[in-house]
Design a protein around this motif. Structure first.
Motif, PDB file in Angstrom:
ATOM      1  N   LEU A  20       0.812  -1.216   0.000  1.00  0.00           N
ATOM      2  CA  LEU A  20       0.000   0.000   0.000  1.00  0.00           C
ATOM      3  C   LEU A  20       0.849   1.271   0.000  1.00  0.00           C
ATOM      4  O   LEU A  20       0.306   2.373  -0.034  1.00  0.00           O
ATOM      5  CB  LEU A  20      -0.930   0.006   1.217  1.00  0.00           C
ATOM      6  CG  LEU A  20      -1.896  -1.175   1.331  1.00  0.00           C
ATOM      7  CD1 LEU A  20      -2.676  -1.111   2.634  1.00  0.00           C
ATOM      8  CD2 LEU A  20      -2.828  -1.225   0.139  1.00  0.00           C
ATOM      9  N   TYR A  23      -0.011   4.825  -1.717  1.00  0.00           N
ATOM     10  CA  TYR A  23      -1.449   5.033  -1.888  1.00  0.00           C
ATOM     11  C   TYR A  23      -1.846   6.346  -1.213  1.00  0.00           C
ATOM     12  O   TYR A  23      -1.299   6.716  -0.177  1.00  0.00           O
ATOM     13  CB  TYR A  23      -2.253   3.903  -1.237  1.00  0.00           C
ATOM     14  CG  TYR A  23      -2.422   2.662  -2.066  1.00  0.00           C
ATOM     15  CD1 TYR A  23      -1.370   2.108  -2.797  1.00  0.00           C
ATOM     16  CD2 TYR A  23      -3.633   2.006  -2.107  1.00  0.00           C
ATOM     17  CE1 TYR A  23      -1.538   0.945  -3.533  1.00  0.00           C
ATOM     18  CE2 TYR A  23      -3.820   0.847  -2.843  1.00  0.00           C
ATOM     19  CZ  TYR A  23      -2.762   0.324  -3.552  1.00  0.00           C
ATOM     20  OH  TYR A  23      -2.938  -0.821  -4.290  1.00  0.00           O
ATOM     21  N   ILE A  70     -10.212  -0.186   0.727  1.00  0.00           N
ATOM     22  CA  ILE A  70      -8.994  -0.032  -0.072  1.00  0.00           C
ATOM     23  C   ILE A  70      -9.381  -0.155  -1.533  1.00  0.00           C
ATOM     24  O   ILE A  70     -10.010  -1.132  -1.946  1.00  0.00           O
ATOM     25  CB  ILE A  70      -7.943  -1.100   0.297  1.00  0.00           C
ATOM     26  CG1 ILE A  70      -7.534  -0.939   1.762  1.00  0.00           C
ATOM     27  CG2 ILE A  70      -6.730  -1.003  -0.631  1.00  0.00           C
ATOM     28  CD1 ILE A  70      -6.686  -2.069   2.302  1.00  0.00           C
TER      29      ILE A  70
END
Length: 117
Positions: A20, A23, A70
């Motif tokens: 991640l 992000y 997500i």
């Protein structure tokens, strides 16, 4: 949120092993920064978020239980917190707080106050 503040919600779309880092992080009322680092460690999963974009030089540690969704296509992590709640969270200092159980408990107390059951 999940039973454990330090674990991803089953409905978040989290997949173990997905990186991640980089992000964008979206609060309920707008963008708050980018994921600088994350952990999938069971019982201690978190996102380290650089919110220096709108508050100079501040990093915050968000327990994985604050992650609502997500979006891997748009590379966004949506958290169940407002920008103000994130801004007011205890600041993370990499040199002092890494592996610090007392800091971990301080964060737990802060974020538990905002949990939606």
């Amino acid at each position: 949120m999940s039973d454990s503040l330090w674990g991803y919600q089953p409905s978040s779309g989290h997949t173990a092993g997905v990186d991640l880092t980089g992000y964008s992080v979206e609060a309920t009322d707008g963008s708050i920064g980018k994921v600088d680092k994350h952990s999938d460690e069971v019982g201690s999963a978190y996102l380290l978020v650089d919110i220096g974009v709108w508050i100079f030089g501040k990093d915050v540690l968000l327990p994985a239980g604050t992650v609502k969704r997500i979006d891997t296509e748009d590379r966004k992590v949506h958290v169940d917190l407002t920008k103000e709640q994130v801004k007011d969270s205890p600041e993370f200092d990499r040199h002092q707080h890494t592996g610090d159980a007392a800091y971990h408990e301080q964060l737990s107390a802060y974020y538990t106050a905002y949990r939606i059951l």
